[in-house]
Design a protein around this motif. Structure first.
Motif, PDB file in Angstrom:
ATOM      1  N   ILE A   1      -8.902  30.362 -14.332  1.00  0.00           N
ATOM      2  CA  ILE A   1      -8.850  30.400 -12.864  1.00  0.00           C
ATOM      3  C   ILE A   1      -8.297  29.088 -12.312  1.00  0.00           C
ATOM      4  CG2 ILE A   1     -10.637  32.129 -12.407  1.00  0.00           C
ATOM      5  CD1 ILE A   1     -12.649  29.808 -12.209  1.00  0.00           C
ATOM      6  N   ALA A   2      -7.297  28.525 -13.024  1.00  0.00           N
ATOM      7  CA  ALA A   2      -6.803  27.173 -12.693  1.00  0.00           C
ATOM      8  C   ALA A   2      -6.356  27.052 -11.241  1.00  0.00           C
ATOM      9  CB  ALA A   2      -5.670  26.791 -13.641  1.00  0.00           C
ATOM     10  N   MET A   3      -5.565  28.013 -10.758  1.00  0.00           N
ATOM     11  CA  MET A   3      -5.007  27.871  -9.415  1.00  0.00           C
ATOM     12  C   MET A   3      -6.075  28.039  -8.337  1.00  0.00           C
ATOM     13  SD  MET A   3      -2.303  26.874 -10.401  1.00  0.00           S
ATOM     14  CE  MET A   3      -1.681  26.396  -8.804  1.00  0.00           C
ATOM     15  N   LYS A   4      -7.055  28.910  -8.618  1.00  0.00           N
ATOM     16  CA  LYS A   4      -8.157  29.078  -7.667  1.00  0.00           C
ATOM     17  C   LYS A   4      -8.943  27.762  -7.549  1.00  0.00           C
ATOM     18  CE  LYS A   4     -12.596  31.182  -7.177  1.00  0.00           C
ATOM     19  NZ  LYS A   4     -13.721  31.806  -7.806  1.00  0.00           N
ATOM     20  N   LEU A   5      -9.182  27.124  -8.705  1.00  0.00           N
ATOM     21  CA  LEU A   5      -9.974  25.888  -8.712  1.00  0.00           C
ATOM     22  C   LEU A   5      -9.265  24.769  -7.958  1.00  0.00           C
ATOM     23  CD1 LEU A   5     -11.480  25.677 -12.306  1.00  0.00           C
ATOM     24  CD2 LEU A   5     -12.600  26.331 -10.172  1.00  0.00           C
ATOM     25  N   TYR A   6      -7.933  24.694  -8.131  1.00  0.00           N
ATOM     26  CA  TYR A   6      -7.211  23.584  -7.513  1.00  0.00           C
ATOM     27  C   TYR A   6      -7.427  23.566  -6.001  1.00  0.00           C
ATOM     28  CZ  TYR A   6      -3.549  20.479  -5.984  1.00  0.00           C
ATOM     29  OH  TYR A   6      -2.874  19.451  -5.391  1.00  0.00           O
ATOM     30  N   PHE A   7      -7.566  24.771  -5.405  1.00  0.00           N
ATOM     31  CA  PHE A   7      -7.723  24.838  -3.948  1.00  0.00           C
ATOM     32  C   PHE A   7      -9.180  25.002  -3.528  1.00  0.00           C
ATOM     33  CE2 PHE A   7      -3.341  26.198  -4.749  1.00  0.00           C
ATOM     34  CZ  PHE A   7      -2.691  25.266  -3.956  1.00  0.00           C
ATOM     35  N   ASN A   8     -10.114  24.757  -4.464  1.00  0.00           N
ATOM     36  CA  ASN A   8     -11.534  24.919  -4.158  1.00  0.00           C
ATOM     37  C   ASN A   8     -12.193  23.563  -3.923  1.00  0.00           C
ATOM     38  OD1 ASN A   8     -14.462  25.222  -4.654  1.00  0.00           O
ATOM     39  ND2 ASN A   8     -13.935  27.330  -5.146  1.00  0.00           N
ATOM     40  N   THR A   9     -12.742  23.356  -2.720  1.00  0.00           N
ATOM     41  CA  THR A   9     -13.349  22.063  -2.358  1.00  0.00           C
ATOM     42  C   THR A   9     -14.482  21.691  -3.311  1.00  0.00           C
ATOM     43  OG1 THR A   9     -12.953  22.732  -0.085  1.00  0.00           O
ATOM     44  CG2 THR A   9     -14.271  20.751  -0.426  1.00  0.00           C
ATOM     45  N   PHE A  10     -15.319  22.680  -3.636  1.00  0.00           N
ATOM     46  CA  PHE A  10     -16.494  22.354  -4.438  1.00  0.00           C
ATOM     47  C   PHE A  10     -16.153  22.005  -5.875  1.00  0.00           C
ATOM     48  CE2 PHE A  10     -18.566  24.124  -0.801  1.00  0.00           C
ATOM     49  CZ  PHE A  10     -19.672  23.312  -0.689  1.00  0.00           C
ATOM     50  N   TYR A  11     -15.010  22.524  -6.351  1.00  0.00           N
ATOM     51  CA  TYR A  11     -14.563  22.129  -7.687  1.00  0.00           C
ATOM     52  C   TYR A  11     -14.299  20.621  -7.708  1.00  0.00           C
ATOM     53  CZ  TYR A  11     -11.574  21.421 -11.686  1.00  0.00           C
ATOM     54  OH  TYR A  11     -11.026  20.919 -12.841  1.00  0.00           O
ATOM     55  N   TRP A  12     -13.623  20.143  -6.659  1.00  0.00           N
ATOM     56  CA  TRP A  12     -13.319  18.708  -6.619  1.00  0.00           C
ATOM     57  C   TRP A  12     -14.570  17.891  -6.361  1.00  0.00           C
ATOM     58  CZ3 TRP A  12      -9.216  17.269  -8.934  1.00  0.00           C
ATOM     59  CH2 TRP A  12      -8.143  18.155  -9.034  1.00  0.00           C
TER      60      TRP A  12
END
Lengths: 192, 170, 44
Positions: B90-101
Motif C-alpha cells: 500500500i505504498a502510495m496510500k501510505l505516502y499520502f497518509n498523515t498518520f503514517y508520517w
C-alpha cells in the motif's frame, strides 16, 4: 438452532440506537478500537514476560514466582479494559461479528487460552516453588507457556482477519462455511 | 526533501507484486507486526514502570532493564521487516497518509530517545544507586529526572502504536 | 558528562517532547471538535 438464536440476539442488539451511533461515530469507534489494540501491550505484554520466563528463554535470573505474582495485577487490569472495549466493538457491529467465521474462531481460541491459563496458574501457585530459581522450569510448565503464546498469537490473527470480508455471508461459499459462520438466511435459501 | 520516489519505487518493486497478490499472507504478516509491537511496547512498559517504582520493586532495576534489551531488539527487527512488507502493498496510500508520517517520525524519535536518553539515564540511575551514600550520592541522577524520562518514553511509544492503528482510519 | 548535567539535558529534551506532544494533541482534538460540529450542522 444455536445459529438462529445467536442471529436473533445480534439482530436485537442491532436495534439499539446507541449501537448504530457507536458504529457510525466520527471518532468514538476509532478510540474504542485503539484502546482495544493498545491494551494488548499491557495485557499481552505482561503475559509475554511471564510466559518467556516459564518457557525458560527470558528473564532467567529473576525468580519465576516474583514475575507471576507481581505482573498479575497489571496483566488483569489490561485484560479487563480489553474485554470492555471488545464488548463495545461487538456491540457496535453485532450482526456482522456474529456471522464472522474469524470471530467465532477467536472466541473458541479465547476459551482454550483461558483453560490453559487456569492450568498454568495451578502449576505456578504453590509456594515455595521448588523450581523458582531454575533457569528452565519443568517440562509441563514450558509446554503450557508455549501453548499460551501460540493461542494468543492465533487470537491476534483471528481478530485482525475479522476486518477482511473473504468469508462474509454475502459471498459464494460452500454449505459448510455458511453453517460455520452462522449465515442463517443463506442457509435457509440453500434448503429451498 | 521529497521521498515520493522511494514509495514509487517500492510500489512497483517485485516485493509489491508479491505482497499485493496474497491477501492471506498479508494478514499473517500483519499479525506478526502486531505481535512484535506487543513485544516492543510491553518490554518498554515493563522497564518504565519499574523505573517509576510501580512494578517489581524487589528486583534490582538493572536486572529488569537488562532482560528487556534482547527482546526489544528482536521485536524491532521483526517490526521493521514485517512493516516494509506491509508498506510495499500500500505504498502510495501510505505516502499520502498523515498518520503514517506521524508514526515514522514517532518511531525515529522513540529509537533516538531510547538509546541516547532513556537507557543511559536508567544505567546511571542504577549505578549511582549502588554506591553507598556520601559524596557520590550527591552526584546521582535526580529521581524526578528518572521518572520524567519514564513518562516521556511511555508517551512516545503509546503514541507511535496509536498512530499505527489510526493509519487504517484516515 | 556528570550525572547531574546529563540529568538536566535529559529533562530538557523530555520537556520539549512532552510539550510538543501536548500541543499536537490539543490541535488534533480542536480540529476533531470542529469536524463533529460540521457533521452535526444543518444542511445549507
Amino acid at each position: 438452532m444455536l445459529n438462529e438464536w445467536l442471529y436473533q440476539f445480534a439482530s436485537w442488539l442491532d436495534t439499539f440506537e446507541s449501537s448504530t451511533n457507536l458504529h457510525e461515530s466520527l471518532y468514538m469507534y476509532g478510540w474504542v478500537e485503539s484502546t482495544h489494540v493498545l491494551t494488548l501491550t499491557v495485557f499481552l505484554g505482561m503475559l509475554l514476560v511471564i510466559d518467556l520466563r516459564l518457557l525458560g528463554v527470558g528473564f532467567k535470573n529473576i525468580p519465576a514466582s516474583t514475575l507471576v505474582d507481581r505482573l498479575d495485577k497489571p496483566m488483569m487490569l489490561g485484560f479487563i479494559v480489553m474485554i470492555i472495549s471488545g464488548v463495545l466493538l461487538f456491540y457496535a457491529i453485532p450482526v456482522r461479528s456474529t456471522q464472522s467465521i474469524f470471530f467465532r474462531v477467536k472466541v473458541i481460541l479465547l476459551i482454550a487460552a483461558g483453560i490453559n491459563a487456569m492450568i498454568i496458574r495451578r502449576m505456578t501457585r504453590q509456594r515455595p516453588l521448588t523450581w523458582d530459581y531454575d533457569p528452565s522450569p519443568p517440562k509441563k510448565v514450558r509446554v503450557g507457556a508455549g501453548l499460551s503464546l501460540t493461542f494468543w498469537l492465533c487470537v491476534i490473527a483471528a481478530g485482525r482477519m475479522m476486518a477482511y470480508d473473504w468469508w462474509d455471508c454475502h459471498k459464494e461459499m460452500p454449505h459448510f462455511m455458511y453453517w460455520a459462520a452462522g449465515c442463517v438466511n443463506e442457509l435457509a435459501a440453500f434448503e429451498q | 526533501m521529497d521521498l515520493l520516489f522511494i514509495f514509487e519505487w517500492l510500489d512497483t518493486s517485485m516485493l509489491a507484486d508479491f505482497s499485493k497478490s496474497y491477501a492471506g499472507l498479508f494478514a499473517i504478516v500483519q499479525t506478526f507486526h502486531i505481535a512484535s509491537m506487543v513485544m516492543l511496547v510491553g518490554m518498554i512498559l515493563l522497564g518504565d514502570l519499574r523505573m517509576l517504582n510501580v512494578l517489581l520493586r524487589e528486583v534490582p532495576s538493572q536486572k529488569v532493564i537488562d532482560n528487556t534489551g534482547k527482546w526489544i531488539k528482536i521485536a524491532l527487527v521483526t517490526i521493521v521487516l514485517s512493516g516494509v512488507y506491509e508498506a510495499s502493498a500500500i505504498a502510495m496510500k501510505l505516502y499520502f497518509n498523515t498518520f503514517y508520517w506521524a508514526k515514522m517520525a514517532g518511531l525515529a524519535m522513540g529509537l533516538a530517545y531510547m538509546y541516547l536518553i532513556r537507557n543511559p539515564i536508567y544505567r546511571r540511575a542504577e549505578l549511582s544507586g549502588l554506591e553507598p551514600g556520601g559524596a557520590i550520592a550527591a552526584e546521582a541522577v535526580q529521581p524526578w529526572v528518572v521518572k520524567m524520562v519514564a513518562v516521556t518514553s511511555l508517551v512516545i511509544w503509546f503514541t507511535v502504536s496509536a498512530s499505527g492503528r489510526w493509519i487504517g482510519f484516515s | 558528562m556528570n550525572n547531574k548535567t546529563f540529568g538536566m539535558v535529559a529533562a530538557g529534551i523530555s520537556a520539549i517532547i512532552l510539550s510538543g506532544w501536548a500541543v499536537f494533541w490539543t490541535l488534533q482534538v480542536m480540529s476533531a471538535i470542529d469536524l463533529i460540529q460540521l457533521a452535526n450542522a444543518p444542511p445549507m
